[in-house]
Each structure stands twice: as C-alpha cells, then as structure tokens.
Write an enzyme that holds these catalytic residues in place. Structure first.
Site, PDB file in Angstrom:
ATOM      1  N   HIS A  51       1.158  -3.251  -2.600  1.00 46.56           N
ATOM      2  CA  HIS A  51       0.947  -1.799  -2.556  1.00 46.56           C
ATOM      3  C   HIS A  51       2.051  -1.141  -3.380  1.00 46.56           C
ATOM      4  CE1 HIS A  51      -1.958  -2.136   0.835  1.00 46.56           C
ATOM      5  NE2 HIS A  51      -1.218  -3.203   1.118  1.00 46.56           N
ATOM      6  N   ARG A  53       1.698   2.135  -4.339  1.00 47.47           N
ATOM      7  CA  ARG A  53       1.713   3.503  -3.791  1.00 47.47           C
ATOM      8  C   ARG A  53       1.490   4.629  -4.796  1.00 47.47           C
ATOM      9  NH1 ARG A  53       0.838   1.733   1.236  1.00 47.47           N
ATOM     10  NH2 ARG A  53       2.689   0.932   2.308  1.00 47.47           N
ATOM     11  N   ASP A 292       1.733  -8.888   0.719  1.00 43.88           N
ATOM     12  CA  ASP A 292       1.334  -7.608   1.317  1.00 43.88           C
ATOM     13  C   ASP A 292       2.516  -6.640   1.269  1.00 43.88           C
ATOM     14  OD1 ASP A 292      -0.132  -5.617   2.514  1.00 43.88           O
ATOM     15  OD2 ASP A 292      -0.177  -6.528   4.503  1.00 43.88           O
TER      16      ASP A 292
END
Length: 407
Positions: A51, A53, A292
């Site tokens: 991620h 973002r 992750d």
C-alpha cells in the site's frame, strides 16, 4: 562487469541459476566497492501486496517514500493495492496514480485495478478498459461479499487472462473484532476476529475459481484452515496461488502486547496457525511471501490494539526477519526464500526480472530502529528486535536506487 570483480562477490550456490542474469547487469562503477566475499547477491525481490497510499492518503505514505523503502529492503518490483482516493476503478482514476508512479518511483511499480467501483462491492469496475493497464484486480481491504458479483468478476478476468487477487473476509463474522479470537483476546476482554471469517470466503472463492477457470490469488492467509483448503484445491487442479506475510510466519498471538504496532488484518493468530503456515511454505502450498506493507500516521497507530488503524510496515524488514528466523534456524533454505520473495511472485504475475538485484551482508546484525526507515510509516512489531542481514546496494534496471555506506 569484469569476471575478476564478479569472482569476489558471493552468489550462494543455491542461487546459481541467477548468476548469468546478475553478471550481465553488473557495472564496475556501481559494484567495485563490494568486491569482498562478505557480500551476497540476490535477484531483485518482488512484493505483490503493498500500500503506497497515493493518491488520496499521502500523509501515510507516498509513492516516492514507499518505493525508496522497497529499494532499502532489496525490492525492485511491487504491486500496489487499489484502496486509494480515487479508487482505480476506471482508466481516468488509474491515470492519477500512474502519473505519480512515472514521476516519483525509483523501482518498478505495478498498480492493481479494483474489482468493484469504489471497492464498495455493488457494481463491477470498468474492467474492460483497465485490463491492459493493471497487473491484476483486487478489492484489497475488503472482501467481495456478493457471490454472484465475484463469479462475474472471475468470468471476466478469466476471459482476459487476468488474475483476481482476493482479500478474503466475511463481514458478518467480524463482530467488531480487531485481534485474533483466541486466548489473548479472551483473557483481556478484547473483541476477536475468528479464523472462519477468512477461510469461509476462501472456500467460496475456490469453488468459483474452479467453476470459472479464473486465475485466483489469495492475499495474506493467516489461518491453518486456509492452508488446508488451498492445498486441497491445488490437488484438484484449481488455478490458485496464495501469499502469507513475514509477521504471520514469525509471530503469533502469544507475542501480542497492548500496542497498535501489533494490529494488522488479518490478525496474528495462534501458534498452531503459524505452524500450519510454515508447513505450507515447506510443501509448496504457499507460493510467495508478501509484506502487506500498510503505513499509517503515528497518531493512527498510537491508540492501542482496539482503536489503532489496521496495518504495519514491512518492506524494510522482510528479508532480515525471514533470514533471521527461518533460514538461520534451518526451517527453510536460502534458495526457497529467494523463490518465495522473487521467482514465484514474478512467475505468477508475469513480472520480468531484468537488470535487478541487491547486495547484502547476511551476517551483519543490527537492531530494528523505525527512525531509520525510508517509509513514512514507522509501525512495526519488530521494533527493537535483533536481526541479521543488511542491504548495501539495490540496482533496478541497471541503476543503483539504494546504496548504504560501507562500515
């Protein structure tokens, strides 16, 4: 690179298949200072679940910072999840992310497209216009609750030769939980997340994948039942792969403390679950390890187990954590770890290696200090841990994108 310089660098015997690729990529100007048998060379790692973002949440992480963190950890390719603002559910929305990647990333970044519009699970995204622009499709952060919606998505993905990568979670089984529904939660009156919330949706999706012929990938498995279901599906010939994360292989609920840096989704589960995951690594049920990597602001992670945001960072500690706990303890070989972190994810997601590699001192010990991270995120359950393995150089596309000072 001249063979005389190459000879001074150690490519572990188990990784000899990569030697020609690595040899062809070396540049004496880059590598000359690493001409010591203390250094080991690995093909660029590949993480299919991160991620970064951006766009939408740059206070947590940016593509620039995330890609530098990846390079620091020896990664030269990552796949970014679509829980962004705007969600990449159309070519127009995806372009906002792609433009930032093109401008700011120091490594190869491959975006996911969303399965459903806004990741709301109500209507399929513009899969047709996204298919040639994204690495795969996922609604990561949310499970697709509607079975017919997932069936339709799999049918479309199968017709296009694209992967569906699923965050598997049955919302009706969550009951407000935030850590594993086990001993730690019971003793401290925490709300638990049961393993069934993960494996029941995996079971549904495996049935759909078998019926549709879709290439199906299960994200961040954490439960023993998930391993068993996937193992059985593979034996039946279902086109399925899966990933787990370093923290699920090294930690369990017995390691929990009342701190937000131990809160992630799925949660750290039982010792038996951890054992089943390791068995899955050994027998090939688990195909790859992904971090992750999910950064949040310090404030969002300062609210304890109950109220902190889900997610930890992992790109800068993944290889040292796994090398320290799995390889040095002779649980898996360095060859198997390299397959899990580089070869297998690249094969499944069709991501080329190219002139990508990293150079490490494997037996250099250090204490994890998040203040030294290049990620904007600082929340890691490995803070203060002693680990082995330090990255000194990462080369992506023949260019040095991370370099550490020689001690």
């Amino acid at each position: 690179m001249a063979k005389s310089v190459m000879a001074h660098l150690v490519i572990p015997q188990e990784l000899s298949d990569f030697s020609d690729i690595i040899d062809s990529c070396f540049n004496t100007d880059i590598i000359g200072v690493y001409n010591s048998p203390e250094y080991f060379v690995f093909p660029g790692f590949c993480d299919v679940h991160v991620h970064f973002r951006e766009p939408g949440f740059s206070y947590k992480e940016t593509i620039a910072a995330g890609s530098m963190a990846a390079a620091h950890g020896g990664y030269t390719a990552v796949c970014t999840m679509p829980n962004l603002n705007p969600v990449p559910d159309s070519a127009e929305n995806l372009k906002m992310q792609s433009d930032i990647i093109e401008r700011d990333s120091v490594i190869h970044v491959y975006p996911y497209g969303a399965i459903t519009k806004g990741e709301r699970g109500e209507e399929l995204s513009n899969i047709d216009e996204l298919q040639n622009r994204v690495i795969a499709f996922s609604d990561d952060g949310r499970g697709v609750q509607n079975e017919e919606m997932m069936r339709t998505a799999m049918e479309k993905a199968a017709s296009m030769g694209k992967i569906i990568a699923a965050h598997c979670e049955v919302n009706s089984l969550l009951h407000g939980g935030y850590i594993h529904d086990g001993k730690y939660a019971a003793e401290r009156s925490h709300m638990g997340i049961c393993s069934a919330s993960e494996y029941e949706q995996i079971e549904r999706d495996l049935y759909l994948a078998e019926k549709t012929g879709c290439a199906y990938h299960v994200c961040h498995i954490s439960a023993a039942e998930s391993v068993l279901l996937i193992r059985d599906a593979k034996a039946r010939g279902v086109n399925v792969t899966c990933e787990t994360a370093p923290h699920y292989l090294v930690l369990d609920e017995n390691d929990l403390i009342e701190d937000g840096r131990f809160k992630m989704n799925p949660p750290l589960r039982s010792k038996d679950d951890k054992k089943a995951l390791i068995e899955g690594l050994l027998d090939g049920t688990i195909d790859m390890i992904a971090t992750d990597h999910a950064p949040h602001s310090a404030e969002e992670k300062s609210r304890g187990l109950e109220k902190s945001a889900f997610g930890i960072v992992g790109l800068e500690t993944a290889f040292p954590v796994l090398y320290t706990h799995l390889v040095k303890n002779k649980i898996i070989s360095i060859e198997r770890l390299t397959e899990l972190m580089s070869s297998n994810p690249r094969k499944r997601f069709n991501i080329p290696l190219g002139c990508d590699f990293s150079v490490w001192k494997l037996d250099e010990a250090y204490t994890v200090n998040p203040e030294n991270f290049l990620s904007k995120g600082r929340s890691t359950p490995f803070e203060g841990n002693k680990l082995y393995g330090k990255c000194y150089l990462t080369v992506c596309g023949g260019k040095a994108v991370y370099r550490s000072e020689i001690n």
